[in-house]
Design a protein around this motif. Structure first.
Motif, PDB file in Angstrom:
ATOM      1  N   ASP A   1      23.198 -19.914 -13.690  1.00 19.37           N
ATOM      2  CA  ASP A   1      24.287 -20.128 -14.632  1.00 19.37           C
ATOM      3  C   ASP A   1      24.237 -21.561 -15.190  1.00 19.37           C
ATOM      4  OD1 ASP A   1      26.728 -19.391 -15.906  1.00 19.37           O
ATOM      5  OD2 ASP A   1      27.760 -20.707 -14.457  1.00 19.37           O
TER       6      ASP A   1
ATOM      7  N   ARG B   1      21.147 -22.165 -17.428  1.00 13.95           N
ATOM      8  CA  ARG B   1      21.315 -21.619 -18.782  1.00 13.95           C
ATOM      9  C   ARG B   1      22.195 -22.533 -19.632  1.00 13.95           C
ATOM     10  NH1 ARG B   1      22.249 -15.470 -16.890  1.00 13.95           N
ATOM     11  NH2 ARG B   1      20.098 -14.751 -17.043  1.00 13.95           N
ATOM     12  N   ARG B   2      23.244 -23.090 -18.995  1.00 12.02           N
ATOM     13  CA  ARG B   2      24.114 -24.021 -19.743  1.00 12.02           C
ATOM     14  C   ARG B   2      23.315 -25.246 -20.172  1.00 12.02           C
ATOM     15  NH1 ARG B   2      29.030 -25.069 -16.000  1.00 12.02           N
ATOM     16  NH2 ARG B   2      29.310 -26.867 -17.360  1.00 12.02           N
ATOM     17  N   GLN B   3      22.505 -25.748 -19.252  1.00  9.82           N
ATOM     18  CA  GLN B   3      21.682 -26.922 -19.578  1.00  9.82           C
ATOM     19  C   GLN B   3      20.788 -26.621 -20.788  1.00  9.82           C
ATOM     20  OE1 GLN B   3      19.180 -28.366 -16.364  1.00  9.82           O
ATOM     21  NE2 GLN B   3      17.912 -29.512 -17.805  1.00  9.82           N
ATOM     22  N   ARG B   4      20.142 -25.459 -20.721  1.00  8.03           N
ATOM     23  CA  ARG B   4      19.251 -25.066 -21.815  1.00  8.03           C
ATOM     24  C   ARG B   4      19.984 -24.947 -23.149  1.00  8.03           C
ATOM     25  NH1 ARG B   4      13.935 -23.477 -20.608  1.00  8.03           N
ATOM     26  NH2 ARG B   4      13.373 -25.338 -19.445  1.00  8.03           N
ATOM     27  N   ARG B   5      21.199 -24.379 -23.066  1.00 11.05           N
ATOM     28  CA  ARG B   5      21.962 -24.173 -24.292  1.00 11.05           C
ATOM     29  C   ARG B   5      22.328 -25.529 -24.920  1.00 11.05           C
ATOM     30  NH1 ARG B   5      26.181 -21.195 -22.403  1.00 11.05           N
ATOM     31  NH2 ARG B   5      27.674 -22.899 -22.636  1.00 11.05           N
ATOM     32  N   TYR B   6      22.811 -26.471 -24.093  1.00 13.01           N
ATOM     33  CA  TYR B   6      23.175 -27.794 -24.617  1.00 13.01           C
ATOM     34  C   TYR B   6      21.946 -28.539 -25.115  1.00 13.01           C
ATOM     35  CZ  TYR B   6      27.860 -27.088 -22.803  1.00 13.01           C
ATOM     36  OH  TYR B   6      29.103 -26.605 -22.581  1.00 13.01           O
ATOM     37  N   GLU B   7      20.835 -28.384 -24.428  1.00 15.95           N
ATOM     38  CA  GLU B   7      19.602 -29.039 -24.890  1.00 15.95           C
ATOM     39  C   GLU B   7      19.186 -28.484 -26.254  1.00 15.95           C
ATOM     40  OE1 GLU B   7      17.513 -30.283 -20.625  1.00 15.95           O
ATOM     41  OE2 GLU B   7      16.991 -28.362 -21.575  1.00 15.95           O
ATOM     42  N   GLY B   8      19.407 -27.184 -26.412  1.00 11.81           N
ATOM     43  CA  GLY B   8      19.108 -26.558 -27.709  1.00 11.81           C
ATOM     44  C   GLY B   8      19.992 -27.154 -28.806  1.00 11.81           C
ATOM     45  N   GLU B   9      21.261 -27.378 -28.461  1.00 16.10           N
ATOM     46  CA  GLU B   9      22.170 -27.968 -29.444  1.00 16.10           C
ATOM     47  C   GLU B   9      21.763 -29.405 -29.762  1.00 16.10           C
ATOM     48  OE1 GLU B   9      26.400 -27.399 -28.919  1.00 16.10           O
ATOM     49  OE2 GLU B   9      26.027 -25.495 -27.867  1.00 16.10           O
TER      50      GLU B   9
END
Ligand SMILES: [Zn+2]
Length: 237
Positions: free
Chosen positions: A56, A59-67
């Motif tokens: 979990d 995935r949050r880390q990845r999402r923020y890195e994407g942003e």
């Protein structure tokens, strides 16, 4: 050995085998193995649980890195636009600079969030690593316990085999029908299926034999097998 002594010997060996089977079923090594296996299962369950929170967070880390990457791309575009010489109106330049400043703030905040998530991830990763180590240790304890149990079982099994051999040897000296009667009665009466006739009583009986019954047994030749009408035991005169 007289046939009746042989019958008693059969009974003795059956009693020994029963006790050995009880010991076999209740070996402390069996209990230890069950406990050790339970610990492995509990640790594996904890690992699974923490892996769910790890995934979990990851995935949050990845999402923020994407942003972060998206904002950086947009900032690059705006830089190019601003210094590329294509912007001619000061108003447009101000608008771009305003967007750039907003995006930089956004970038700061996103990078902060990425760091926060990574900080949350760190202890979870450590915990999973520790639990993995513990799981390996516990698995080796299980292996050790299993070995101990097998060894303890082998000792009892060998004793059972010896008792069974002695029983077979004794049973050869007992009349086939008598042995069959004994086997039938032993299923319910266990260790005191065959008993001695002492004085005027069946020694297996909690009650006194009725006088007529006692007289009947007493009149039999010594070594004769009778049956107690009170308790159903085989009584050796
Ligand atoms: Zn009796």
């Amino acid at each position: 050995m007289s046939p009746m002594d042989a019958l008693f010997a059969v009974q003795d060996e059956d009693t020994i085998v029963r006790q050995l089977r009880h010991r076999h079923a209740n070996l402390p090594e069996r209990r230890a193995l069950v406990d050790a296996e339970a610990m492995v299962v509990a640790t594996a369950a904890q690992v699974e649980e923490h892996k769910v929170s790890h995934l979990d967070l990851f995935r949050r880390q990845r999402r923020y890195e994407g942003e972060v990457a998206a904002v950086e791309d947009r900032l690059g575009e705006l830089d190019t636009l601003l210094y590329g010489g294509s912007v001619t109106s000061p108003k447009e330049a101000v608008a771009i600079q305003t967007e750039i400043s907003h995006l930089r703030e956004r970038l700061d905040s996103l990078e902060g969030t990425v760091l926060e998530v990574m900080e949350e991830l760190e202890p979870v990763e450590r915990l999973i690593a520790d639990l993995d180590v513990r799981g390996v240790e516990e698995a080796s304890v299980v292996e050790h316990c299993r070995g101990e149990l097998l060894a303890a079982e082998a000792v009892v099994d060998a004793d059972v085999a010896q008792a069974n051999e002695r029983r077979s040897a004794a049973a050869e000296q007992v009349d086939h029908d008598v042995l069959a009667r004994y086997d039938r009665a032993a299923a319910g009466l266990g260790a005191s299926t065959v008993v001695h006739f002492a004085g005027s009583n069946c020694t297996g009986c909690p009650y006194s034999m009725p006088a007529v019954e006692a007289d009947r047994v007493r009149a039999l030749a010594e070594g004769t097998l009778a049956e107690c009408n009170e308790c159903g035991r085989l009584v050796v005169r």
